[in-house]
Design a protein around this motif. Sequence first.
Motif, PDB file in Angstrom:
ATOM      1  N   VAL A   1      21.776 -39.081  30.828  1.00 14.78           N
ATOM      2  CA  VAL A   1      21.166 -38.134  29.893  1.00 14.78           C
ATOM      3  C   VAL A   1      21.639 -38.418  28.468  1.00 14.78           C
ATOM      4  O   VAL A   1      20.834 -38.449  27.526  1.00 14.78           O
ATOM      5  CB  VAL A   1      21.497 -36.688  30.295  1.00 14.78           C
ATOM      6  N   ALA A   2      22.937 -38.647  28.292  1.00 14.54           N
ATOM      7  CA  ALA A   2      23.484 -38.943  26.965  1.00 14.54           C
ATOM      8  C   ALA A   2      22.862 -40.215  26.401  1.00 14.54           C
ATOM      9  O   ALA A   2      22.550 -40.289  25.199  1.00 14.54           O
ATOM     10  CB  ALA A   2      25.006 -39.080  27.048  1.00 14.54           C
ATOM     11  N   GLU A   3      22.653 -41.207  27.263  1.00 19.32           N
ATOM     12  CA  GLU A   3      22.027 -42.464  26.827  1.00 19.32           C
ATOM     13  C   GLU A   3      20.596 -42.235  26.363  1.00 19.32           C
ATOM     14  O   GLU A   3      20.163 -42.759  25.326  1.00 19.32           O
ATOM     15  CB  GLU A   3      22.049 -43.467  27.986  1.00 19.32           C
ATOM     16  N   ALA A   4      19.840 -41.435  27.126  1.00 20.52           N
ATOM     17  CA  ALA A   4      18.454 -41.141  26.762  1.00 20.52           C
ATOM     18  C   ALA A   4      18.371 -40.360  25.455  1.00 20.52           C
ATOM     19  O   ALA A   4      17.511 -40.632  24.604  1.00 20.52           O
ATOM     20  CB  ALA A   4      17.771 -40.355  27.886  1.00 20.52           C
ATOM     21  N   LEU A   5      19.273 -39.397  25.272  1.00 24.79           N
ATOM     22  CA  LEU A   5      19.288 -38.627  24.022  1.00 24.79           C
ATOM     23  C   LEU A   5      19.607 -39.518  22.828  1.00 24.79           C
ATOM     24  O   LEU A   5      19.013 -39.381  21.753  1.00 24.79           O
ATOM     25  CB  LEU A   5      20.310 -37.491  24.129  1.00 24.79           C
ATOM     26  N   GLN A   6      20.521 -40.449  23.015  1.00 23.37           N
ATOM     27  CA  GLN A   6      20.872 -41.364  21.933  1.00 23.37           C
ATOM     28  C   GLN A   6      19.695 -42.279  21.580  1.00 23.37           C
ATOM     29  O   GLN A   6      19.451 -42.574  20.406  1.00 23.37           O
ATOM     30  CB  GLN A   6      22.081 -42.202  22.335  1.00 23.37           C
ATOM     31  N   LEU A   7      18.951 -42.705  22.604  1.00 28.30           N
ATOM     32  CA  LEU A   7      17.790 -43.565  22.375  1.00 28.30           C
ATOM     33  C   LEU A   7      16.753 -42.902  21.480  1.00 28.30           C
ATOM     34  O   LEU A   7      16.087 -43.580  20.689  1.00 28.30           O
ATOM     35  CB  LEU A   7      17.143 -43.940  23.707  1.00 28.30           C
TER      36      LEU A   7
ATOM     37  N   SER B   1      24.229 -33.429  22.788  1.00 24.72           N
ATOM     38  CA  SER B   1      23.212 -32.385  22.608  1.00 24.72           C
ATOM     39  C   SER B   1      22.828 -31.721  23.922  1.00 24.72           C
ATOM     40  O   SER B   1      22.177 -30.671  23.926  1.00 24.72           O
ATOM     41  CB  SER B   1      21.948 -32.982  21.972  1.00 24.72           C
ATOM     42  N   GLY B   2      23.199 -32.313  25.035  1.00 21.41           N
ATOM     43  CA  GLY B   2      22.807 -31.791  26.340  1.00 21.41           C
ATOM     44  C   GLY B   2      23.323 -30.402  26.637  1.00 21.41           C
ATOM     45  O   GLY B   2      22.770 -29.701  27.490  1.00 21.41           O
ATOM     46  N   ALA B   3      24.374 -29.960  25.949  1.00 23.43           N
ATOM     47  CA  ALA B   3      24.943 -28.641  26.212  1.00 23.43           C
ATOM     48  C   ALA B   3      24.155 -27.521  25.538  1.00 23.43           C
ATOM     49  O   ALA B   3      24.388 -26.345  25.819  1.00 23.43           O
ATOM     50  CB  ALA B   3      26.395 -28.607  25.740  1.00 23.43           C
ATOM     51  N   LEU B   4      23.197 -27.870  24.680  1.00 16.34           N
ATOM     52  CA  LEU B   4      22.453 -26.865  23.917  1.00 16.34           C
ATOM     53  C   LEU B   4      21.168 -26.464  24.632  1.00 16.34           C
ATOM     54  O   LEU B   4      20.753 -27.089  25.610  1.00 16.34           O
ATOM     55  CB  LEU B   4      22.125 -27.420  22.527  1.00 16.34           C
ATOM     56  N   TYR B   5      20.516 -25.411  24.081  1.00 22.13           N
ATOM     57  CA  TYR B   5      19.249 -24.926  24.623  1.00 22.13           C
ATOM     58  C   TYR B   5      18.100 -25.349  23.690  1.00 22.13           C
ATOM     59  O   TYR B   5      18.323 -25.591  22.491  1.00 22.13           O
ATOM     60  CB  TYR B   5      19.268 -23.407  24.753  1.00 22.13           C
ATOM     61  N   PRO B   6      16.850 -25.419  24.197  1.00 24.47           N
ATOM     62  CA  PRO B   6      15.729 -25.860  23.359  1.00 24.47           C
ATOM     63  C   PRO B   6      15.548 -25.069  22.069  1.00 24.47           C
ATOM     64  O   PRO B   6      15.157 -25.637  21.043  1.00 24.47           O
ATOM     65  CB  PRO B   6      14.510 -25.684  24.290  1.00 24.47           C
TER      66      PRO B   6
END
Length: 319
Positions: free
Chosen positions: A133-139, A146-151
């Motif tokens: 997930v962290a890799e995809a967010l960085q891409l 950012s995965g700990a946050l809400y939309p």
Amino acid sequence: MLLQGVGLQKHFPVTSALGLGAPRAWIKALDGVSVHVAEGETLGIVGESGSGKTTLAKLFLLLERPTGGSLSFDGKDVATFDRHDLARYRRAVQAVFQDPYSSLNPRMRVEQIVSEPLRPEDGMTRAMVRDRVAEALQLVGLRRDSGALYPHEFSGGQRQRIAIARALVTYPKFIVLDEPVSALDVSIRAQILNLLKRLQEQLGLAYVVISHDLAAARYLATRLAVMYAGKLVETGACEEVYRGPLHPYTEALLSAALPLHPSARRERIVLPGEVPNPMKPPAGCRFHPRCPKKLAECETVEPEWREVKPGRFTACHLW
């Protein structure tokens, strides 16, 4: 060929209010559409509302099954897929939808949203999922944490980046982009389009872009497919279609697009009437009731789909 559809049909039954008895009629959402997408290319699909673009996208995503014709992936017919083939297909084919506000669950953290396409059978530990997930967010240009946050803690453009990260998390080969920038502010659209271009070059992705935004389709697409009333009317290299449309409908559709330069002049072609009723499409060419160039045979004889120039296909009696 990565994905290929031959003679695809999708007819929806019209039944009584209670859904009982035999169908009273059929809605011909798609009626004999043949398209293909090669690795690393982008097919843009354009047309008015009701032309069948979204139905075609649903067939690609296996959200609907075709009434007729065939769909194959990596040379294998989707109709013959077993459970393992289907799991492989769902990892390889992902989607990004139109509205980043409604396509993300507001009660889920970003890490949960992005990791949704990953399945337990993938055999990934929780730490591996978090890293993926962290890799995809960085891409997509977001922070790895950012995965700990809400939309709701993100802007519209950032939410669409999250939706793109969710599509990337399975390492797909092919992504269906359904109006990917139409819900965004104009100032943000160029950023998302540039991101999609960069990701394609970096990861070797193939795209299908479903769009009303002809400028966005032109920017992303390498080939263009123009649909009208459930049928293809023209396909070809994107720039060639824009510079010299073969079909009168394509000509009218592109006349409504903004020119590349503000000083460029283009005569707007206004078509009378509306897209025909998909339950009772007209005989002959489906476009003939609105066509400014129709011939007598257009009213009774359906035009053949043929290659009229190298790499340029159309279905029109003018050719």
